[in-house]
Design an enzyme around this catalytic site. Structure first.
Site, PDB file in Angstrom:
ATOM      1  N   CYS A  39      20.277   2.822  -1.479  1.00 53.45           N
ATOM      2  CA  CYS A  39      19.940   4.242  -1.346  1.00 53.45           C
ATOM      3  C   CYS A  39      18.888   4.765  -2.325  1.00 53.45           C
ATOM      4  O   CYS A  39      17.831   5.234  -1.915  1.00 53.45           O
ATOM      5  CB  CYS A  39      21.220   5.068  -1.465  1.00 53.45           C
ATOM      6  SG  CYS A  39      22.386   4.412  -2.690  1.00 53.45           S
ATOM      7  N   HIS A 102      19.742  11.799  -5.764  1.00 56.58           N
ATOM      8  CA  HIS A 102      19.905  10.381  -6.105  1.00 56.58           C
ATOM      9  C   HIS A 102      18.735   9.760  -6.855  1.00 56.58           C
ATOM     10  O   HIS A 102      18.588   8.538  -6.883  1.00 56.58           O
ATOM     11  CB  HIS A 102      20.201   9.569  -4.837  1.00 56.58           C
ATOM     12  CG  HIS A 102      21.380   8.663  -5.003  1.00 56.58           C
ATOM     13  ND1 HIS A 102      21.546   7.499  -4.290  1.00 56.58           N
ATOM     14  CD2 HIS A 102      22.456   8.751  -5.816  1.00 56.58           C
ATOM     15  CE1 HIS A 102      22.677   6.914  -4.642  1.00 56.58           C
ATOM     16  NE2 HIS A 102      23.245   7.650  -5.577  1.00 56.58           N
TER      17      HIS A 102
END
Length: 482
Positions: A39, A102
């Site tokens: 990710c 993130h």
């Protein structure tokens, strides 16, 4: 999400009618890739147009190790990187991120310090719940300050899977679109994570899918995208809005079957550099500009969205650095195909390269025997002898080469003695050599961890009475096991 999670890509339950319609009204890319099988590095690549090895989203703590940004990570997106929303400001764009950032959770990595004007979401995955003693629950932000934490103000019921987060994220997106529609050109980065374990959906969607809880989450995401496309039509800006749907990595088969998706015919899943780990669903929609019902066999990358978005805004990419993303407008608007390689990195290591229909593996690895024996399986039911290895196998002197058109599942490597192998090897070797000779790796951001930097006292915690006391600061090497 995985390549095989949409009806238009062959998912047998046909539970994504809005995304399927988006494909029917626009263009589908069957050969579109993330920049990493994990990710955080993929998201960094999306927003910089650069491979993770260039923008620093990798680790050198061990050879060919996946790494991301858990809340104990010290690093994040470097100030030296120019992100898409930062560049779009030059053309008057207002930008919002909804969902998971993130790219680092410490103050210097905040998305509003890197070009975004608004944010509603979290800096990390929705893992938890934690006890706020050994580890804090992940905060949820509105712009500069936290407004609560997962499992507290923003509950996720791990037993039932119920959470209203996707509905909250949908409303944030719709409100932003409506506010900006007549005021400014806008960029919306809708980064929802309901299909990431622990998978969740709101009550109206729970139990409605043939596919279990993962399907419930996918159906809710599909429904939300349908509502966003509908509001673009209602505001009469659909023909002036470019929409692209894709994913940051393949479906996590480690979470299957209840909380993992489908990678269709492809080998393995998230965490691996086989096709199932990095080939993604990808749909482009722009009524009046992209002809309906198109399929492009252009090799595409998530990094192309950086360069393509700049082109749509009348901007050019920075010239002081290597940019890996292509401008896809010739493919989108004219049906042209552009020759380009796809590089599959795992941490600091170039594992494989695709050029045309041929893919060469220089290294193969799923995960260690130790992890595999503990039940961690990135390729359940898909053992291919000599390919899905549990030791990091070096093929750099004699790569394994597959023809992805005839063998999308990477099960039948070409014979080393064949003329096809020799020709493909020659072409790929030349491209890889050129890439590696010019490569200047960025400073690795995912090497150092420190429990003291976790989300103990985010901005705004004082107002909510949510500040926690951090432990002693002890920087150490992050241990990446896979």
């Amino acid at each position: 999400m995985g390549w095989g999670d949409l009806g238009v890509y062959g998912e047998p339950s046909r539970e994504t009618p809005n995304l399927d319609r988006m494909a029917a009204e626009g263009m589908l890319f069957p050969n579109f890739y993330s920049a990493n099988p994990l990710c955080s590095p993929s998201r960094a690549a999306l927003l910089t147009g650069r491979l993770p090895i260039r923008n620093g989203f990798y680790t050198t703590n061990a050879h060919a190790r996946n790494a991301y940004t858990p809340q104990e990570i010290v690093g994040g997106i470097p100030d030296s990187e120019q992100l898409l929303p930062e560049l779009l400001k030059k053309a008057g764009y207002v930008s919002k991120i909804v969902g998971k950032w993130h790219l680092g959770h410490r103050p210097q990595f905040h998305p509003l310090k890197h070009g975004f004007d608004e944010w509603f979401g979290s800096p990390n995955c929705h893992f938890g719940p934690y006890d706020n003693k050994a580890r804090p629950n992940i905060p949820v932000y509105r712009d500069w300050e936290m407004v609560g934490r997962y499992y507290e103000e923003f509950p996720i019921n791990l037993k039932t899977g119920e959470a209203n987060l996707t509905q909250i994220y949908l409303q944030e997106a719709l409100d932003f679109i409506k506010r900006q529609a007549r005021r400014h050109p806008f960029f919306l980065y809708w980064a929802v994570d309901a299909t990431h374990a622990p998978v969740y959906a709101s009550k109206p969607f729970l139990g409605t899918s043939q596919r279990g809880r993962y399907g419930d989450a996918a159906r809710e995401i599909d429904d939300s995208i349908g509502k966003m496309l509908e509001v673009l039509h209602d505001l009469h800006i659909a023909d002036n809005t470019f929409v692209f749907f894709t994913s940051d990595n393949g479906a996590a088969l480690i979470s299957a079957p209840e909380q993992g998706g489908s990678n269709g015919p492809f080998l393995c899943g998230k965490q691996t550099t086989f096709e199932g780990g990095m080939r993604e669903p990808a749909l482009a929609w722009w009524p009046g500009h992209i002809a309906a019902g198109q399929v492009s066999h252009q090799l595409g990358s998530i990094m192309d969205l950086f360069t393509t978005s700049l082109a749509l805004a009348g901007l050019t990419p920075p010239r002081d650095r290597a940019i890996d993303g292509l401008n896809l407008l010739p493919a989108l608007l004219q049906g042209r195909l552009m020759d380009r390689p796809v590089f599959y990195y795992r941490g600091d290591t170039l594992m494989a390269t695709t050029l045309g229909q041929h893919k060469a593996h220089f290294w193969t690895w799923t995960n260690s025997w130790e992890n595999f024996r503990q039940g961690i399986d990135f390729c359940p039911g898909q053992n291919v002898s000599g390919v899905t290895t549990h030791n990091l196998e070096d093929h750099t002197k004699l790569p394994l080469i597959f023809h992805l058109g005839r063998d999308p599942g990477e099960r039948f490597p070409l014979s080393f003695a064949s003329a096809e192998y020799q020709e493909a090897l020659s072409r790929i070797t030349s491209v890889v050599q050129q890439h590696q000779e010019a490569l200047v790796p960025g400073q690795p951001q995912l090497n150092v961890c420190n429990w003291a930097v976790m989300n103990w006292a985010p901005p705004g915690c004082e107002k909510l009475g949510k500040c926690l006391t951090p432990p002693e600061s002890i920087p150490k090497k992050c241990l990446w096991s896979h």
